[in-house]
Design an enzyme around this catalytic site. Structure first.
Site, PDB file in Angstrom:
ATOM      1  N   HIS A 186       0.868  -1.186   0.000  1.00 45.95           N
ATOM      2  CA  HIS A 186       0.000   0.000   0.000  1.00 45.95           C
ATOM      3  C   HIS A 186       0.904   1.235   0.000  1.00 45.95           C
ATOM      4  O   HIS A 186       1.743   1.368   0.875  1.00 45.95           O
ATOM      5  CB  HIS A 186      -0.938  -0.005   1.212  1.00 45.95           C
ATOM      6  CG  HIS A 186      -0.231   0.034   2.539  1.00 45.95           C
ATOM      7  ND1 HIS A 186      -0.421  -0.898   3.526  1.00 45.95           N
ATOM      8  CD2 HIS A 186       0.681   0.893   3.053  1.00 45.95           C
ATOM      9  CE1 HIS A 186       0.330  -0.605   4.568  1.00 45.95           C
ATOM     10  NE2 HIS A 186       1.015   0.479   4.322  1.00 45.95           N
ATOM     11  N   HIS A 197      -1.851   4.352   9.952  1.00 48.12           N
ATOM     12  CA  HIS A 197      -0.670   5.239   9.930  1.00 48.12           C
ATOM     13  C   HIS A 197      -0.944   6.566  10.637  1.00 48.12           C
ATOM     14  O   HIS A 197      -0.377   7.586  10.281  1.00 48.12           O
ATOM     15  CB  HIS A 197      -0.242   5.538   8.508  1.00 48.12           C
ATOM     16  CG  HIS A 197       0.141   4.357   7.685  1.00 48.12           C
ATOM     17  ND1 HIS A 197      -0.775   3.443   7.217  1.00 48.12           N
ATOM     18  CD2 HIS A 197       1.341   3.936   7.229  1.00 48.12           C
ATOM     19  CE1 HIS A 197      -0.141   2.525   6.498  1.00 48.12           C
ATOM     20  NE2 HIS A 197       1.140   2.792   6.494  1.00 48.12           N
ATOM     21  N   HIS A 211      10.866  -1.426   2.455  1.00 50.25           N
ATOM     22  CA  HIS A 211      10.985   0.026   2.268  1.00 50.25           C
ATOM     23  C   HIS A 211      11.357   0.694   3.573  1.00 50.25           C
ATOM     24  O   HIS A 211      11.011   0.227   4.654  1.00 50.25           O
ATOM     25  CB  HIS A 211       9.736   0.663   1.658  1.00 50.25           C
ATOM     26  CG  HIS A 211       8.436   0.600   2.417  1.00 50.25           C
ATOM     27  ND1 HIS A 211       7.812  -0.571   2.766  1.00 50.25           N
ATOM     28  CD2 HIS A 211       7.622   1.586   2.859  1.00 50.25           C
ATOM     29  CE1 HIS A 211       6.662  -0.303   3.377  1.00 50.25           C
ATOM     30  NE2 HIS A 211       6.524   1.003   3.464  1.00 50.25           N
ATOM     31  N   GLU A 247       5.962  -3.824   7.825  1.00 47.70           N
ATOM     32  CA  GLU A 247       4.532  -4.005   7.520  1.00 47.70           C
ATOM     33  C   GLU A 247       4.234  -5.398   6.979  1.00 47.70           C
ATOM     34  O   GLU A 247       3.069  -5.788   6.911  1.00 47.70           O
ATOM     35  CB  GLU A 247       4.079  -2.963   6.490  1.00 47.70           C
ATOM     36  CG  GLU A 247       4.012  -1.559   7.058  1.00 47.70           C
ATOM     37  CD  GLU A 247       3.684  -0.505   5.998  1.00 47.70           C
ATOM     38  OE1 GLU A 247       3.311   0.606   6.383  1.00 47.70           O
ATOM     39  OE2 GLU A 247       3.817  -0.780   4.786  1.00 47.70           O
TER      40      GLU A 247
HETATM   41  C1  DHB Z   1       5.032   4.853   1.346  1.00 44.93           C
HETATM   42  C2  DHB Z   1       4.871   3.532   1.750  1.00 44.93           C
HETATM   43  C3  DHB Z   1       3.981   3.207   2.774  1.00 44.93           C
HETATM   44  O1  DHB Z   1       3.800   1.952   3.270  1.00 44.93           O
HETATM   45  C4  DHB Z   1       3.230   4.156   3.367  1.00 44.93           C
HETATM   46  O2  DHB Z   1       2.335   3.777   4.300  1.00 44.93           O
HETATM   47  C5  DHB Z   1       3.412   5.491   2.990  1.00 44.93           C
HETATM   48  C6  DHB Z   1       4.318   5.826   1.975  1.00 44.93           C
HETATM   49  C7  DHB Z   1       5.976   5.206   0.255  1.00 44.93           C
HETATM   50  O3  DHB Z   1       6.619   4.318  -0.292  1.00 44.93           O
HETATM   51  O4  DHB Z   1       6.024   6.366  -0.121  1.00 44.93           O
HETATM   52 FE    FE Z   2       2.508   1.880   5.085  1.00 49.39          FE
END
Ligand code: DHB
Ligand code: FE
Length: 280
Positions: free
Chosen positions: A12, A59, A193, A240
């Protein structure tokens, strides 16, 4: 009796909402990501779920750092989305399945999980965008929803093995639900990430692909790792993947792969997509 027809797992990222709003599915940046979804749409037309149980993380929209439940389950007749500040459209409300939600909550408490029960709950991009990707049609999402929210944001986070066991308890509760419903479980977030700090932009393709493969053939593989090890391997927000483990725990040990896609990057994120079926 309720039957679980399969599991769907997807990253997401708020920017996906902007791409959908601006119809950028064929744009070169977005095409490799959106091309993953037509096979999923065809599978959904075959298995026809009535309800989706969505494992995701909030979030800061419904919960904030001042009050952060480890696990929370929605038990509302409707769930509303709201502006999180990403500049993406707010999506229409989602119909709940409160009877099923309460049954899950009762069984989770009985199994010593103690989720927060939420009779009002705002749902953020981690919930709305995967649903929009899976059911892209205009208007209301065609399945009823049970949100299962896992804290992947503020430490201490629940261990991977515990998230998997939460999923197992959810799966047992669904199987015991005495209504002829077809249920799909969804896990959102990840894959690797890191949005902040010295390692911002960190991505670990080898780990992501091993994790996706493990969900098919060795679903508890990632539960060997501590939270610190998962952060090290996947980044601060890559953790996550706990949501994927929760959803996988709800499925039977043996599943078959329907479809997978993996694309780097969407924003700063390695975007994973996996669908598995139970044969139901
Ligand atoms: C991004 C990834 C995420 O899981 C999120 O909640 C907000 C931003 C991103 O890659 O920008
Ligand atoms: Fe996220």
């Amino acid at each position: 009796m309720a039957k679980i027809v399969g599991g769907m797992f997807v990253s997401h990222v708020p920017a996906i909402g902007g791409a959908i709003a601006r119809n950028l599915q064929e744009d070169p940046y977005w095409k490799p990501f959106f091309d993953g979804f037509p096979p999923v749409h065809r599978w959904l037309e075959e298995v026809k779920p009535d309800v989706a149980v969505v494992f995701y993380n909030d979030h800061g929209l419904n919960f904030f750092l001042d009050k952060m439940p480890t696990f929370a389950v929605g038990a509302a007749p409707q769930y509303h989305n709201a502006d999180e500040g990403w500049g993406i459209p707010t999506l229409p409300p989602y119909d709940g399945a409160p009877d099923l939600s309460w049954s899950l909550i009762e069984k989770l408490v009985d199994k010593e999980f103690d989720p927060v029960s939420c009779q009002e709950m705002l749902v953020d991009h981690a919930f709305t965008l995967p649903l929009k990707l899976f059911w892209p049609q205009e208007g209301t999402c065609p399945v009823r929803l049970v949100p299962v929210c896992i804290n992947t944001v503020q430490h201490p986070l629940p261990k991977a093995s515990r998230c998997y066991k939460l999923g197992e308890a959810v799966g047992e509760a669904i199987a015991e639900w005495d209504e002829d419903l077809r249920v799909v479980v969804i896990g959102t977030g990840g894959l690797s990430h890191q949005l902040d700090g010295e390692r911002a932009g960190f991505i670990n393709r080898d780990f992501d692909l091993a994790f996706m493969e493990s969900l098919i053939h060795d679903p508890q593989w990632a539960t060997q790792y501590s939270i610190e090890e998962i952060v090290e391997k996947t980044g601060t927000q890559g953790v996550e993947l706990l949501n994927w483990l929760g959803a996988r725990g709800a499925l039977p040990p043996t599943v078959s792969k329907v479809h997978a896609n993996y694309h780097i990057p969407i924003s700063n994120t390695a975007a994973g997509l996996l669908v598995v079926g139970t044969g139901e």
